[in-house]
Scaffold this motif. Structure first.
Motif, PDB file in Angstrom:
ATOM      1  N   GLU A   5      -6.991  -3.414  -9.179  1.00  0.00           N
ATOM      2  CA  GLU A   5      -6.118  -4.139  -8.264  1.00  0.00           C
ATOM      3  C   GLU A   5      -4.919  -3.265  -7.893  1.00  0.00           C
ATOM      4  O   GLU A   5      -4.329  -2.627  -8.760  1.00  0.00           O
ATOM      5  N   PRO A   6      -4.535  -3.239  -6.616  1.00  0.00           N
ATOM      6  CA  PRO A   6      -3.345  -2.485  -6.223  1.00  0.00           C
ATOM      7  C   PRO A   6      -2.093  -3.040  -6.915  1.00  0.00           C
ATOM      8  O   PRO A   6      -2.023  -4.233  -7.227  1.00  0.00           O
ATOM      9  N   THR A   7      -1.124  -2.161  -7.144  1.00  0.00           N
ATOM     10  CA  THR A   7       0.123  -2.590  -7.778  1.00  0.00           C
ATOM     11  C   THR A   7       1.361  -2.216  -6.970  1.00  0.00           C
ATOM     12  O   THR A   7       2.464  -2.579  -7.350  1.00  0.00           O
ATOM     13  N   LYS A  11       0.972  -4.061  -1.722  1.00  0.00           N
ATOM     14  CA  LYS A  11      -0.138  -4.856  -2.231  1.00  0.00           C
ATOM     15  C   LYS A  11      -0.335  -6.098  -1.368  1.00  0.00           C
ATOM     16  O   LYS A  11       0.619  -6.784  -1.006  1.00  0.00           O
ATOM     17  N   GLY A  35      -0.026   0.866  -2.181  1.00  0.00           N
ATOM     18  CA  GLY A  35      -0.665  -0.389  -2.561  1.00  0.00           C
ATOM     19  C   GLY A  35      -1.540  -1.048  -1.522  1.00  0.00           C
ATOM     20  O   GLY A  35      -2.183  -2.059  -1.812  1.00  0.00           O
ATOM     21  N   ASP A  37      -4.694  -1.957   0.747  1.00  0.00           N
ATOM     22  CA  ASP A  37      -6.141  -1.972   0.531  1.00  0.00           C
ATOM     23  C   ASP A  37      -6.793  -1.381   1.778  1.00  0.00           C
ATOM     24  O   ASP A  37      -6.728  -1.977   2.858  1.00  0.00           O
ATOM     25  N   ASN A  73      -7.524   6.532  -2.788  1.00  0.00           N
ATOM     26  CA  ASN A  73      -7.174   5.111  -2.642  1.00  0.00           C
ATOM     27  C   ASN A  73      -7.800   4.469  -1.399  1.00  0.00           C
ATOM     28  O   ASN A  73      -7.256   3.504  -0.844  1.00  0.00           O
ATOM     29  N   THR A 364       8.149   0.054  -8.170  1.00  0.00           N
ATOM     30  CA  THR A 364       6.759  -0.024  -7.711  1.00  0.00           C
ATOM     31  C   THR A 364       6.249   1.378  -7.400  1.00  0.00           C
ATOM     32  O   THR A 364       6.127   1.771  -6.240  1.00  0.00           O
ATOM     33  N   ASP A 367       0.469   4.243  -6.600  1.00  0.00           N
ATOM     34  CA  ASP A 367      -0.632   3.601  -7.311  1.00  0.00           C
ATOM     35  C   ASP A 367      -1.897   4.439  -7.104  1.00  0.00           C
ATOM     36  O   ASP A 367      -2.426   4.503  -5.998  1.00  0.00           O
TER      37      ASP A 367
END
Length: 403
Positions: A5-7, A11, A35, A37, A73, A364, A367
């Motif tokens: 899961e992205p953080t 996100k 983050g 998708d 990613n 943050t 990621d």
């Protein structure tokens, strides 16, 4: 590869990535690292052009180093948007996305029903970023854009190189990279606008525009004087001495940014007589007597090796540095301490090294959840999860060459 899961701070945002080569993928990788998708759409059987930009390949894999550098990613989905069924799938996927990024020639995507006006009518919240050589308007809009071409037309080659030598391009594709980063900035601004109004929009990035924008002090020097700046090799147009000097065992950069620093330099190295010479007394005078300053300081710098100079100049808080090869860059204790290289488990079964994201966020951080994908690695999963296609439907699409 198992999905994480992205953080990051982006996100929950979904990106439909229709980019290839460098400018567009750079833009999208930044969003992905933060983050977002990302579904990366690639041509069945071929993929992003840079998959073929080899050698070199990453050790133990068939993936080009070029592709691996700007595609982490991202989930790779193969899809032929030239076919009607491919267009229908694209529209269904875009319906669930917040952002579309593309770097096709102006007007090319409209042939497939995927142009900005067409999609804006269907999905008014969609943020649509177009990255091209010359932007969506103007007499050059139809032309293809390439990094070296933009460096030439945008003026930086006229500023780079030795005074009596050939114009030179920068050793990395800066026109592509800046266009990608400006595109990312535009997307983040458009997201803020959408948060406030609910309205999507198009971000129109032209590589030539972004190139002109980062001419910076040299562009302003021209606007102030109407004179074309000369090529100065490794010297600075507005500050002297701020350049490469030879040392006893190589070369180094000396960066003396103001008069107090020059005074400190002269006092430390028995050059106080220069402070009494009006040709050296101020930065403006030193710029006007650039060659004299260079000729005067060169034999001084050649008296000692680079390490000797750096140790003493750093103690005096005077800007300086070695001219590192890449082997020295990646071994540098500062680069190591900042974790600028990371290893990721790749779909080939090997571990690949990639250059990390330089944006350090305290709450943050970037990621790193997905390695650069194999071609079509995520096609079945994405189409099954998002569109509900079963194995038979996927097999039928694959038989037609749609995916």
């Amino acid at each position: 590869m198992p999905m994480q899961e992205p953080t990051g701070p982006l996100k929950g945002l979904r990106v439909f990535d229709l980019t290839r080569v460098l400018a567009g993928p750079t833009c999208v990788q930044m969003l992905a690292d933060l983050g977002a998708d990302v579904i990366k759409i690639e041509r069945p059987g071929a993929g992003d052009d840079t998959r073929g930009f080899a050698p070199p390949t990453m050790p133990g894999t068939q993936e080009s180093a070029y592709f691996v550098g700007v595609n982490r990613n991202k989930q790779s989905v193969t899809l032929d948007i030239a076919q009607k069924e491919g267009q229908e799938i694209a529209l269904k996927l875009i319906a669930g996305c917040d952002i579309l990024v593309e770097n096709f020639k102006v007007g090319a995507l409209a042939k497939y029903g995927l142009g900005y006006e067409q999609l804006h009518a269907k999905f008014p919240r969609l943020i649509y970023c177009s990255i091209t050589g010359f932007g969506q308007t103007g007499p050059y809009a139809p032309r293809p854009g390439y990094d070296s071409l933009i460096q030439a037309m945008g003026g930086v080659m006229s500023l780079t190189g030795e005074p009596e030598g050939l114009p030179q391009k920068v050793g990395v594709p800066v026109a592509d990279l800046f266009a990608g980063l400006y595109g990312c900035i535009g997307i983040l601004a458009a997201l803020r606008h959408r948060d406030l109004t609910g309205q999507g929009q198009q971000i129109d990035i032209g590589m030539l525009d972004t190139h002109v924008a980062w001419l910076a002090n040299q562009g302003m020097n021209y606007l102030a004087t109407g004179e074309n700046p000369a090529r100065l090799g490794n010297q600075h147009p507005n500050i002297v001495p701020y350049q490469v000097f030879p040392t006893a065992d190589g070369h180094m950069v000396l960066s003396i940014g103001n008069d107090p620093t020059f005074k400190r330099f002269c006092e430390a190295f028995e050059l106080t007589h220069l402070l009494e010479d009006p040709r050296f007394a101020t930065n403006a005078a030193r710029v006007g007597n650039r060659q004299l300053v260079t000729d005067t300081l060169t034999p001084v710098m050649q008296q000692h090796p680079t390490a000797w100079w750096i140790e003493r100049l750093e103690a005096l808080k005077i800007g300086c540095g070695p001219i590192n090869k890449l082997s020295e860059v990646f071994a540098d204790p500062q680069v190591v301490a900042r974790n600028m290289v990371l290893e990721m488990a790749h779909g080939s079964g090997q571990t690949v090294k990639v250059i990390a994201n330089p944006v350090k966020l305290s709450e943050t951080p970037a990621d790193y959840r997905l390695p650069p994908p194999l071609l079509g690695e995520h096609t079945d999963k994405v189409l099954a999860d998002r569109l509900g296609l079963d194995a038979a439907a996927l097999a039928a699409l694959r038989a037609k060459g749609v995916v």
